[in-house]
Design a protein around this motif. Sequence first.
Motif, short mmCIF file in Angstrom:
data_model
loop_
_atom_site.label_atom_id
_atom_site.label_comp_id
_atom_site.label_asym_id
_atom_site.label_seq_id
_atom_site.Cartn_x
_atom_site.Cartn_y
_atom_site.Cartn_z
N ASP A 44 0.83 -1.20 0.00
CA ASP A 44 0.00 0.00 0.00
C ASP A 44 0.87 1.25 0.00
OD1 ASP A 44 -2.66 -0.30 -0.41
OD2 ASP A 44 -3.26 -0.20 1.69
N HIS A 65 -2.24 -0.11 -9.89
CA HIS A 65 -3.57 -0.35 -9.32
C HIS A 65 -4.08 -1.74 -9.70
CE1 HIS A 65 -7.71 0.37 -8.06
NE2 HIS A 65 -8.12 0.03 -9.27
N SER A 68 -2.69 -4.54 -7.62
CA SER A 68 -2.79 -4.37 -6.17
C SER A 68 -4.03 -5.06 -5.61
CB SER A 68 -2.84 -2.87 -5.83
OG SER A 68 -4.13 -2.34 -6.14
N SER A 69 -4.12 -5.12 -4.29
CA SER A 69 -5.30 -5.69 -3.65
C SER A 69 -6.52 -4.78 -3.78
CB SER A 69 -5.01 -5.96 -2.17
OG SER A 69 -4.68 -4.75 -1.50
N ARG A 70 -6.30 -3.55 -4.27
CA ARG A 70 -7.39 -2.58 -4.45
C ARG A 70 -7.94 -2.60 -5.87
NH1 ARG A 70 -7.27 1.83 -0.52
NH2 ARG A 70 -5.73 1.40 1.10
N ARG A 71 -7.60 -3.58 -6.64
CA ARG A 71 -7.92 -3.59 -8.07
C ARG A 71 -9.42 -3.52 -8.35
NH1 ARG A 71 -6.38 -8.86 -6.86
NH2 ARG A 71 -4.20 -8.33 -7.35
N ARG A 73 -11.54 -1.81 -6.58
CA ARG A 73 -12.03 -0.53 -6.08
C ARG A 73 -11.70 0.57 -7.09
NH1 ARG A 73 -15.83 -0.69 -2.97
NH2 ARG A 73 -15.24 1.28 -1.95
N GLY A 116 -11.00 3.41 -0.69
CA GLY A 116 -10.71 1.98 -0.83
C GLY A 116 -9.91 1.63 -2.05
N GLY A 117 -9.67 2.61 -2.93
CA GLY A 117 -8.96 2.35 -4.18
C GLY A 117 -7.66 3.13 -4.28
N THR A 118 -7.37 3.58 -5.49
CA THR A 118 -6.11 4.27 -5.78
C THR A 118 -6.38 5.67 -6.30
OG1 THR A 118 -5.04 2.17 -6.35
CG2 THR A 118 -3.98 4.18 -7.15
N ASP A 156 -8.95 6.64 2.97
CA ASP A 156 -8.51 5.26 2.73
C ASP A 156 -8.17 5.11 1.25
OD1 ASP A 156 -8.00 2.56 2.70
OD2 ASP A 156 -10.13 1.99 2.72
N ARG A 158 -4.79 4.54 -1.71
CA ARG A 158 -3.38 4.27 -2.05
C ARG A 158 -2.98 5.36 -3.05
NH1 ARG A 158 -0.38 0.00 -4.61
NH2 ARG A 158 1.81 0.40 -4.17
#
Length: 343
Positions: A44, A65, A68-71, A73, A116-118, A156, A158
């Motif tokens: 992150d 993005h 990442s684990s936020r893909r 979002r 929650g995203g980028t 929240d 990234r």
Amino acid sequence: MSNAARGLRVNTHRCVNDGFADIVGASRELGDVLNLVRTVAPTDSTAFIEGETGTGKELIARSIHAHSSRRDRPFVKLNCAAVPLGLLESEFFGHERGAFTGAVARRIGRFEAAGGGTLFLDEIGDIPLEMQAKLLRVLQEGEFERLGSTQTLRADVRLVAATNHDLAALVSSKRFRGDLYYRLNVFPILIPPLRDRMEDIPILVAHFVKTFADRMGKQIHEVPIEVMEALVSYSWPGNIRELQHFIERSVILTSGNVLRSPVGGLKCVAEAKSHVAITLHEAERDHIRKALDHTRWVIGGPTGAAARLGIKRSTLYFRMRRLGISRSGKDPLPLIFSSASNG
């Protein structure tokens, strides 16, 4: 033998990199960049993308993005240079109705939209000093308020930031906050200009020819070899974006199945810009050499050349290699860095 007969066949198979469907190329330099993306994406941590205009900074940000684990979002972008100074705070944090003249309704900002995203902040070097302080607070505390509101919201997101400026130089000239620069420069990724990865040009040409030919309903199968030679020998100061627009113009001009390209104009532009390009190239080399001479060619550590220039040791090494800088005299070889060095 005709040009068409001697032409290069346009390969409809794009040379894409595994896991990076939108990034075309096969050079080692591009591979190094994608390896950095693979490394930082699962974290992150803030990624800081440097590169000239037109090198594809947004594509790299989107790739970070996507890996990442936020893909799943939102990916929200903002070009900081394109927003009027008076509206930048509202763009970042949003506003309540009546917060200022013209605020007729509540509006959420980019930090809230990217929850929650980028959040991708492009051209971050163009943010005014006053706004830099407010951005630093959000990055440090993870909180913000909409304009006209007393409710504190969590940020929240990234952050991925990008610039085509030398932020270290802007810090030295007091035009960019040093504390914000160090907060952004957690994981720098330097995208090399197209002139430093010329082997990617034929691949990009084939990709753009097919893309625009398909879009315009044309069948173009060959690129004359003298055209490709001209494209490879040109320095492309506008990088991939300039190449893309040039190929689009070429496809428009083509009526048959062999690309018709106005490469004569490239030579004229190159001659007109050659002096400036050389001057800028030499200026960067001279700036780095002065830092190296001042530190007696010590690279890492708190008093080394990398720290003096405000960049990572690995970034400095990359730029030295790109600019052809090596220690002269008794030690003409490129510097070797020990694992104990910092940066």
